[in-house]
Motif scaffolding. Sequence first.
Motif, PDB file in Angstrom:
ATOM      1  N   ARG A 207      36.820 -18.460 -51.408  1.00 52.30           N
ATOM      2  CA  ARG A 207      36.109 -17.868 -50.282  1.00 52.30           C
ATOM      3  C   ARG A 207      35.476 -18.905 -49.347  1.00 52.30           C
ATOM      4  NH1 ARG A 207      32.181 -15.037 -52.638  1.00 52.30           N
ATOM      5  NH2 ARG A 207      33.344 -13.109 -52.893  1.00 52.30           N
ATOM      6  N   PRO A 208      34.765 -19.916 -49.836  1.00 49.87           N
ATOM      7  CA  PRO A 208      34.168 -20.882 -48.898  1.00 49.87           C
ATOM      8  C   PRO A 208      35.213 -21.570 -48.017  1.00 49.87           C
ATOM      9  CG  PRO A 208      33.177 -21.112 -51.066  1.00 49.87           C
ATOM     10  CD  PRO A 208      34.349 -20.188 -51.237  1.00 49.87           C
ATOM     11  N   ALA A 209      36.364 -21.915 -48.595  1.00 49.31           N
ATOM     12  CA  ALA A 209      37.414 -22.570 -47.812  1.00 49.31           C
ATOM     13  C   ALA A 209      38.003 -21.610 -46.788  1.00 49.31           C
ATOM     14  CB  ALA A 209      38.505 -23.100 -48.737  1.00 49.31           C
ATOM     15  N   PHE A 210      38.184 -20.364 -47.200  1.00 50.81           N
ATOM     16  CA  PHE A 210      38.711 -19.377 -46.255  1.00 50.81           C
ATOM     17  C   PHE A 210      37.746 -19.159 -45.091  1.00 50.81           C
ATOM     18  CE2 PHE A 210      38.558 -14.945 -44.820  1.00 50.81           C
ATOM     19  CZ  PHE A 210      39.787 -14.876 -44.187  1.00 50.81           C
ATOM     20  N   LEU A 211      36.466 -19.009 -45.387  1.00 52.84           N
ATOM     21  CA  LEU A 211      35.487 -18.767 -44.325  1.00 52.84           C
ATOM     22  C   LEU A 211      35.387 -19.960 -43.384  1.00 52.84           C
ATOM     23  CD1 LEU A 211      32.668 -17.002 -46.386  1.00 52.84           C
ATOM     24  CD2 LEU A 211      34.320 -15.934 -44.822  1.00 52.84           C
ATOM     25  N   ALA A 212      35.506 -21.167 -43.928  1.00 50.31           N
ATOM     26  CA  ALA A 212      35.486 -22.353 -43.075  1.00 50.31           C
ATOM     27  C   ALA A 212      36.689 -22.368 -42.146  1.00 50.31           C
ATOM     28  CB  ALA A 212      35.461 -23.615 -43.934  1.00 50.31           C
ATOM     29  N   ARG A 213      37.863 -22.024 -42.683  1.00 51.87           N
ATOM     30  CA  ARG A 213      39.086 -21.989 -41.862  1.00 51.87           C
ATOM     31  C   ARG A 213      38.979 -20.900 -40.811  1.00 51.87           C
ATOM     32  NH1 ARG A 213      42.884 -24.452 -39.792  1.00 51.87           N
ATOM     33  NH2 ARG A 213      45.071 -24.117 -40.288  1.00 51.87           N
ATOM     34  N   LEU A 214      38.484 -19.737 -41.192  1.00 48.54           N
ATOM     35  CA  LEU A 214      38.289 -18.647 -40.241  1.00 48.54           C
ATOM     36  C   LEU A 214      37.353 -19.075 -39.121  1.00 48.54           C
ATOM     37  CD1 LEU A 214      38.594 -15.632 -39.436  1.00 48.54           C
ATOM     38  CD2 LEU A 214      36.695 -15.140 -41.000  1.00 48.54           C
ATOM     39  N   GLY A 215      36.265 -19.760 -39.471  1.00 56.68           N
ATOM     40  CA  GLY A 215      35.322 -20.217 -38.461  1.00 56.68           C
ATOM     41  C   GLY A 215      35.947 -21.183 -37.463  1.00 56.68           C
ATOM     42  N   GLN A 216      36.913 -21.976 -37.918  1.00 59.59           N
ATOM     43  CA  GLN A 216      37.598 -22.912 -37.029  1.00 59.59           C
ATOM     44  C   GLN A 216      38.566 -22.213 -36.081  1.00 59.59           C
ATOM     45  OE1 GLN A 216      39.510 -25.379 -39.939  1.00 59.59           O
ATOM     46  NE2 GLN A 216      37.695 -26.625 -40.341  1.00 59.59           N
ATOM     47  N   LEU A 217      39.121 -21.086 -36.513  1.00 58.86           N
ATOM     48  CA  LEU A 217      40.238 -20.469 -35.793  1.00 58.86           C
ATOM     49  C   LEU A 217      39.876 -19.211 -35.003  1.00 58.86           C
ATOM     50  CD1 LEU A 217      42.942 -20.744 -38.610  1.00 58.86           C
ATOM     51  CD2 LEU A 217      42.893 -22.064 -36.480  1.00 58.86           C
ATOM     52  N   ARG A 218      38.776 -18.569 -35.321  1.00 53.11           N
ATOM     53  CA  ARG A 218      38.551 -17.217 -34.799  1.00 53.11           C
ATOM     54  C   ARG A 218      38.294 -17.168 -33.295  1.00 53.11           C
ATOM     55  NH1 ARG A 218      32.722 -16.214 -37.850  1.00 53.11           N
ATOM     56  NH2 ARG A 218      31.499 -17.712 -36.605  1.00 53.11           N
ATOM     57  N   ASP A 219      37.910 -18.277 -32.694  1.00 52.30           N
ATOM     58  CA  ASP A 219      37.646 -18.277 -31.252  1.00 52.30           C
ATOM     59  C   ASP A 219      38.786 -18.878 -30.440  1.00 52.30           C
ATOM     60  OD1 ASP A 219      35.080 -17.039 -31.320  1.00 52.30           O
ATOM     61  OD2 ASP A 219      34.222 -18.918 -32.047  1.00 52.30           O
ATOM     62  N   LYS A 220      39.904 -19.148 -31.089  1.00 56.41           N
ATOM     63  CA  LYS A 220      41.057 -19.655 -30.348  1.00 56.41           C
ATOM     64  C   LYS A 220      41.514 -18.597 -29.339  1.00 56.41           C
ATOM     65  CE  LYS A 220      45.916 -20.979 -30.878  1.00 56.41           C
ATOM     66  NZ  LYS A 220      45.819 -22.192 -30.031  1.00 56.41           N
ATOM     67  N   PRO A 221      41.727 -18.966 -28.074  1.00 64.53           N
ATOM     68  CA  PRO A 221      42.192 -17.986 -27.081  1.00 64.53           C
ATOM     69  C   PRO A 221      43.570 -17.441 -27.440  1.00 64.53           C
ATOM     70  CG  PRO A 221      41.352 -19.972 -26.013  1.00 64.53           C
ATOM     71  CD  PRO A 221      41.469 -20.289 -27.478  1.00 64.53           C
ATOM     72  N   VAL A 222      43.738 -16.147 -27.275  1.00 66.16           N
ATOM     73  CA  VAL A 222      45.028 -15.502 -27.481  1.00 66.16           C
ATOM     74  C   VAL A 222      45.587 -15.142 -26.104  1.00 66.16           C
ATOM     75  CG1 VAL A 222      46.258 -13.570 -28.525  1.00 66.16           C
ATOM     76  CG2 VAL A 222      44.287 -14.572 -29.693  1.00 66.16           C
ATOM     77  N   PRO A 223      46.709 -15.722 -25.690  1.00 69.34           N
ATOM     78  CA  PRO A 223      47.260 -15.409 -24.368  1.00 69.34           C
ATOM     79  C   PRO A 223      47.541 -13.918 -24.216  1.00 69.34           C
ATOM     80  CG  PRO A 223      48.420 -17.267 -25.373  1.00 69.34           C
ATOM     81  CD  PRO A 223      47.548 -16.675 -26.438  1.00 69.34           C
ATOM     82  N   ALA A 224      47.309 -13.398 -23.031  1.00 75.46           N
ATOM     83  CA  ALA A 224      47.548 -11.970 -22.787  1.00 75.46           C
ATOM     84  C   ALA A 224      49.000 -11.591 -23.050  1.00 75.46           C
ATOM     85  CB  ALA A 224      47.162 -11.625 -21.349  1.00 75.46           C
ATOM     86  N   SER A 225      49.897 -12.560 -22.853  1.00 77.28           N
ATOM     87  CA  SER A 225      51.325 -12.271 -23.029  1.00 77.28           C
ATOM     88  C   SER A 225      51.746 -12.195 -24.491  1.00 77.28           C
ATOM     89  CB  SER A 225      52.155 -13.350 -22.337  1.00 77.28           C
ATOM     90  OG  SER A 225      51.861 -14.636 -22.896  1.00 77.28           O
ATOM     91  N   ALA A 226      50.901 -12.705 -25.409  1.00 81.69           N
ATOM     92  CA  ALA A 226      51.312 -12.830 -26.807  1.00 81.69           C
ATOM     93  C   ALA A 226      51.672 -11.501 -27.438  1.00 81.69           C
ATOM     94  CB  ALA A 226      50.198 -13.497 -27.610  1.00 81.69           C
ATOM     95  N   TRP A 227      50.926 -10.456 -27.096  1.00 79.15           N
ATOM     96  CA  TRP A 227      51.126  -9.158 -27.728  1.00 79.15           C
ATOM     97  C   TRP A 227      51.593  -8.092 -26.739  1.00 79.15           C
ATOM     98  CZ3 TRP A 227      51.568  -8.874 -32.773  1.00 79.15           C
ATOM     99  CH2 TRP A 227      50.994  -9.889 -33.544  1.00 79.15           C
ATOM    100  N   GLN A 228      52.212  -8.526 -25.653  1.00 77.83           N
ATOM    101  CA  GLN A 228      52.798  -7.567 -24.726  1.00 77.83           C
ATOM    102  C   GLN A 228      53.912  -6.785 -25.415  1.00 77.83           C
ATOM    103  OE1 GLN A 228      52.086  -6.682 -21.407  1.00 77.83           O
ATOM    104  NE2 GLN A 228      50.201  -7.765 -21.915  1.00 77.83           N
ATOM    105  N   PRO A 229      53.975  -5.466 -25.239  1.00 78.03           N
ATOM    106  CA  PRO A 229      55.064  -4.693 -25.849  1.00 78.03           C
ATOM    107  C   PRO A 229      56.423  -5.211 -25.397  1.00 78.03           C
ATOM    108  CG  PRO A 229      53.355  -3.232 -25.029  1.00 78.03           C
ATOM    109  CD  PRO A 229      53.021  -4.594 -24.517  1.00 78.03           C
ATOM    110  N   ARG A 230      57.294  -5.439 -26.375  1.00 79.74           N
ATOM    111  CA  ARG A 230      58.616  -5.978 -26.073  1.00 79.74           C
ATOM    112  C   ARG A 230      59.522  -5.857 -27.284  1.00 79.74           C
ATOM    113  NH1 ARG A 230      55.106 -10.102 -27.150  1.00 79.74           N
ATOM    114  NH2 ARG A 230      55.770 -11.793 -28.542  1.00 79.74           N
ATOM    115  N   GLN A 231      60.801  -6.086 -27.057  1.00 81.86           N
ATOM    116  CA  GLN A 231      61.773  -6.133 -28.126  1.00 81.86           C
ATOM    117  C   GLN A 231      62.233  -7.570 -28.345  1.00 81.86           C
ATOM    118  OE1 GLN A 231      64.991  -3.367 -27.947  1.00 81.86           O
ATOM    119  NE2 GLN A 231      63.695  -1.621 -27.456  1.00 81.86           N
ATOM    120  N   GLY A 232      62.666  -7.847 -29.553  1.00 84.62           N
ATOM    121  CA  GLY A 232      63.121  -9.194 -29.866  1.00 84.62           C
ATOM    122  C   GLY A 232      64.272  -9.160 -30.846  1.00 84.62           C
ATOM    123  N   ALA A 233      65.012 -10.245 -30.871  1.00 85.18           N
ATOM    124  CA  ALA A 233      66.149 -10.382 -31.789  1.00 85.18           C
ATOM    125  C   ALA A 233      65.814 -11.423 -32.849  1.00 85.18           C
ATOM    126  CB  ALA A 233      67.404 -10.783 -31.028  1.00 85.18           C
TER     127      ALA A 233
END
Length: 236
Positions: A207-233
């Motif tokens: 748990r301490p290692a997970f929470l530390a990793r989460l704290g490092q990553l949780r504020d990373k910007p997510v581009p608006a395009s990342a989760w745009q509805p789309r199809q992929g191959a």
Amino acid sequence: MNAVSYLNQQAQWFPPAHQALEDPNGLLAIGGDLSQSRLLCAYRNGIFPWFNPGDPILWWSPDPRAVFDVSQMRPARSLKKAVRQGSWHFSVNQAFDEVITACAAPRADQEGTWIGPEMQQAYRDLHRSGHAHSIEVWDNDTLIGGLYGLAIGGVFCGESMFHRRSNASKAAFWALSEVLRGYGAALIDAQVPNDHLMRLGATLLERPAFLARLGQLRDKPVPASAWQPRQGAFDV
């Protein structure tokens, strides 16, 4: 001293995750609600809800945590072969409601489901506000597998997956890893370890290692395009 906290409807706070019980592993708090603000606060702090319909809401932060390193995720040859032999493709955020409904259906070895109507509605609301996302796997026009979860910065918090064909949930996981790599997400939080997750390649973080990793990553910007509805191959 570890103890369970009781939450009320007004104050949207959580006790520190390290206060969770050892038995049952990770139980931290009881009560509160499933509002978007409370759920987002929970996930940002390594906490998630898990309870049976009709019971009080239970909040958890287990130790150890099952996680996947996105950079290490690769499809097995047998999975690539299965995809090549079918007419499979995937989509992003094109059938969220169908995916969560399928994930909520009782499994063959289960009497009920923990994804009750209250949980389903809460995550549908999170999807509509741009926080919860789905991956769908199709054989031509037939939905055969999928998963859903939350994007919290550079972490994807996986909630559930389903399959109607052999390997279809593994294919959804493969597609998810490609989407996450596309915007630089680094970690999938799979929450509670089980045999299926370990076979997929999960590793365990205390748990301490997970929470530390989460704290490092949780504020990373997510581009608006990342989760745009789309199809992929699938790249086979």
